[in-house]
Design an enzyme around this catalytic site. Structure first.
Site, PDB file in Angstrom:
ATOM      1  N   ARG A  27      41.490  78.318  31.705  1.00 32.56           N
ATOM      2  CA  ARG A  27      42.167  77.070  31.338  1.00 32.56           C
ATOM      3  C   ARG A  27      41.647  76.576  29.991  1.00 32.56           C
ATOM      4  O   ARG A  27      40.457  76.685  29.697  1.00 32.56           O
ATOM      5  CB  ARG A  27      41.890  75.981  32.388  1.00 32.56           C
ATOM      6  CG  ARG A  27      42.637  76.215  33.691  1.00 32.56           C
ATOM      7  CD  ARG A  27      42.589  74.990  34.582  1.00 32.56           C
ATOM      8  NE  ARG A  27      41.228  74.586  34.844  1.00 32.56           N
ATOM      9  CZ  ARG A  27      40.844  73.331  35.050  1.00 32.56           C
ATOM     10  NH1 ARG A  27      41.717  72.351  34.993  1.00 32.56           N
ATOM     11  NH2 ARG A  27      39.583  73.059  35.313  1.00 32.56           N
ATOM     12  N   ASP A  86      30.376  76.389  36.365  1.00 33.94           N
ATOM     13  CA  ASP A  86      31.369  75.473  36.965  1.00 33.94           C
ATOM     14  C   ASP A  86      30.737  74.463  37.930  1.00 33.94           C
ATOM     15  O   ASP A  86      31.210  73.339  38.066  1.00 33.94           O
ATOM     16  CB  ASP A  86      32.517  76.238  37.651  1.00 33.94           C
ATOM     17  CG  ASP A  86      32.066  77.283  38.654  1.00 33.94           C
ATOM     18  OD1 ASP A  86      30.858  77.569  38.726  1.00 33.94           O
ATOM     19  OD2 ASP A  86      32.931  77.826  39.367  1.00 33.94           O
ATOM     20  N   SER A 140      31.891  80.632  34.752  1.00 31.15           N
ATOM     21  CA  SER A 140      31.494  80.609  36.167  1.00 31.15           C
ATOM     22  C   SER A 140      30.890  81.917  36.645  1.00 31.15           C
ATOM     23  O   SER A 140      31.354  82.525  37.621  1.00 31.15           O
ATOM     24  CB  SER A 140      32.701  80.249  37.014  1.00 31.15           C
ATOM     25  OG  SER A 140      33.285  79.089  36.509  1.00 31.15           O
TER      26      SER A 140
HETATM   27  C1  BGC Z   1      29.225  82.908  40.275  1.00 33.75           C
HETATM   28  C2  BGC Z   1      28.771  81.489  39.976  1.00 33.75           C
HETATM   29  C3  BGC Z   1      29.933  80.535  40.151  1.00 33.75           C
HETATM   30  C4  BGC Z   1      30.571  80.720  41.516  1.00 33.75           C
HETATM   31  C5  BGC Z   1      31.743  79.783  41.760  1.00 33.75           C
HETATM   32  C6  BGC Z   1      29.937  82.964  41.618  1.00 33.75           C
HETATM   33  O1  BGC Z   1      30.480  84.240  41.822  1.00 33.75           O
HETATM   34  O2  BGC Z   1      28.124  83.768  40.279  1.00 33.75           O
HETATM   35  O3  BGC Z   1      28.240  81.409  38.666  1.00 33.75           O
HETATM   36  O4  BGC Z   1      29.451  79.234  40.004  1.00 33.75           O
HETATM   37  O5  BGC Z   1      31.012  82.038  41.667  1.00 33.75           O
HETATM   38  O6  BGC Z   1      32.746  79.962  40.830  1.00 33.75           O
END
Ligand code: BGC
Length: 453
Positions: free
Chosen positions: A74, A190, A137
């Site tokens: 996004r 995130d 994320s």
């Molecule tokens: C990632 C995290 C992320 C989470 C939620 C996980 O697979 O390692 O960094 O915060 O997913 O998106």
């Protein structure tokens, strides 16, 4: 009937998570978290974020935010108005093609920069300058608020040459190559973004949690409890820092069953993200698909139905978590909606088949919700210096849309914390907070540099 009962008993026992196991896992979580914070070997990485200011709601200015999560990317542009208010948000969403997820780092970050170009052309008259908060994320080992190296991919991403590289530098280079005059000034997971977004209007927010494609949580830790060389140096005036726990990687060996082991072994990252593989939206469907193929479970379904499952769900990830959610949402006495969903997949099932299938979904999702409760109850112990009211900002499709997930999770919190303390925990849906949160963190970083808009 006997085979059906046996199948149900197998599922129930395999996916059971008795209170004693929840408590043991909570103890393990705390031990691992403390080791991770100290910088020792641990399945919980407890990554420093270099976000050392609490969000107050008074951060102001015009920012861009880029949000790379699981399936989508996004691009947002927004104005922080202060007083906890956010002006209108302009945004566009792009689906990340599989080729970009699994190609080279340059291809993936080039795709992201192309999306930003498209946004600038469509929304900003072709010209844009300014600070960007980048929500990324995946686990990144930050060395500053605007720098972090990728530790590992997950959730189906596999641009191998990006591991070990600074993701901000990778993105910035691709933006510059396209003549874009924007600067990435903040990198945020995130969970940290979600926590910041909630804190903008509710400054006491204790943690940010995601139950979506993946799962993870962030909270604010006291500087004194973070090991040396992990972001808070001797003599520093910082008193606290947000920590990205990366709890999806918690070692769940003590509670996993044969289906968990099979899903893990077949995954792109065997041995990693074992908690995530029992809890998150990417895996719940795959777990059920694997369980349905096990002989003891398969024998509980009529022959036609079992053959239908074999044909419809032979491929990995062919049974989606959204289908499990739709099955559990069916409140009709004859499970007409389940019949319809199965028919669409080319499967014919009797009422007994449909009801066993719904029970199987509930077994998988209830355990996920109880594990989610273990995560929150454990982290609360670190996040709070003394028991009291706590606001937990939560986002993600599993939390938001899976029927009964939140209620089962709250039941789990009650088991672990007792009814009184559990009542103090407010789980607040912070929808799409991660992008807005990165903009807030970029604003906090600008304040820290003495630049205010
Ligand atoms: C990632 C995290 C992320 C989470 C939620 C996980 O697979 O390692 O960094 O915060 O997913 O998106």
């Amino acid at each position: 009937m006997a085979a059906r009962d046996a199948a149900w008993e197998a599922l129930r026992d395999e996916f059971a998570l008795p209170p004693a196991s929840m408590e043991n896992l909570r103890q393990l979580f705390l031990t691992e978290a403390r080791a991770g914070l100290a910088g020792s070997d641990s399945s919980l990485r407890m990554l420093p974020t270099y976000l050392t200011r609490r969000v107050t709601g008074e951060e102001t200015g015009e920012y861009f935010a880029l949000d790379l999560g699981g399936t989508h990317f996004r691009v947002l542009q927004l104005r922080l108005e202060g007083g906890g208010r956010i002006g209108p948000v302009r945004q566009r969403q792009f689906k990340v093609p599989d080729a970009a997820k699994r190609g080279s780092g340059a291809e993936l970050f080039g795709f992201l920069a192309d999306c930003v170009s498209a946004f600038v052309a469509a929304e900003c008259g072709g010209e844009a300058a300014g600070d960007i908060g980048f929500t990324f994320s995946f686990p990144a080992a930050q060395t500053a608020i605007d720098a972090g190296t990728l530790v590992a991919w997950n959730k189906g991403f596999a641009a191998a040459d990006a591991i070990g590289a600074d993701v901000v530098a990778l993105l910035q280079a691709q933006l510059e190559a396209r003549g874009l005059k924007m600067r990435v000034t903040a990198l945020a997971n995130d969970t940290v973004g979600t926590m910041a977004a909630a804190a903008y209007s509710c400054p006491g927010t204790a943690m940010g949690v995601i139950f979506g494609t993946g799962t993870n949580a962030a909270y604010v830790e006291q500087a004194a409890k973070i090991g040396k060389g992990r972001g808070v140096e001797d003599g520093s005036r910082e008193t606290e820092m947000a920590i990205n726990t990366e709890w999806g990687n918690l070692d769940t060996a003590a509670v996993r069953n044969e289906h968990d082991a099979a899903v893990d072994a077949a995954s792109e990252n065997p041995g990693l993200q074992r908690f995530e593989k029992m809890v998150s939206g990417m895996y719940l469907g795959e777990l059920l698909r694997t369980a349905l193929a096990a002989p003891a479970v398969r024998a509980g379904f009529s022959r036609t139905c079992a053959a239908g499952f074999d044909a419809a769900f032979s491929e990995r990830f062919s049974l989606h978590t959204s289908t499990l959610a739709a099955i559990e949402a069916d409140a009709t006495p004859d499970l007409a909606e389940v019949a319809h969903l199965l028919a669409e997949a080319g499967v014919q099932g009797t009422l007994a088949d449909r009801s066993l299938l719904r029970d199987a979904c509930a077994a998988v999702s209830t355990r996920a919700a109880l594990l989610a409760a273990v995560g929150i109850a454990s982290l609360l112990e670190l996040a709070q210096s003394e028991p009291g009211p706590a606001t937990v900002a939560v986002d993600g499709t599993v939390f938001e849309r899976y029927p009964g997930f939140q209620a089962r999770m709250e039941g789990g919190l009650e088991m672990l914390l007792g009814p009184e303390r559990a009542r103090d925990v407010s789980l607040v849906l912070t929808k799409d907070g991660s992008g807005v949160g990165a903009a807030i963190i970029a604003a906090a970083a600008a304040q820290a540099r003495g630049e205010t808009q």
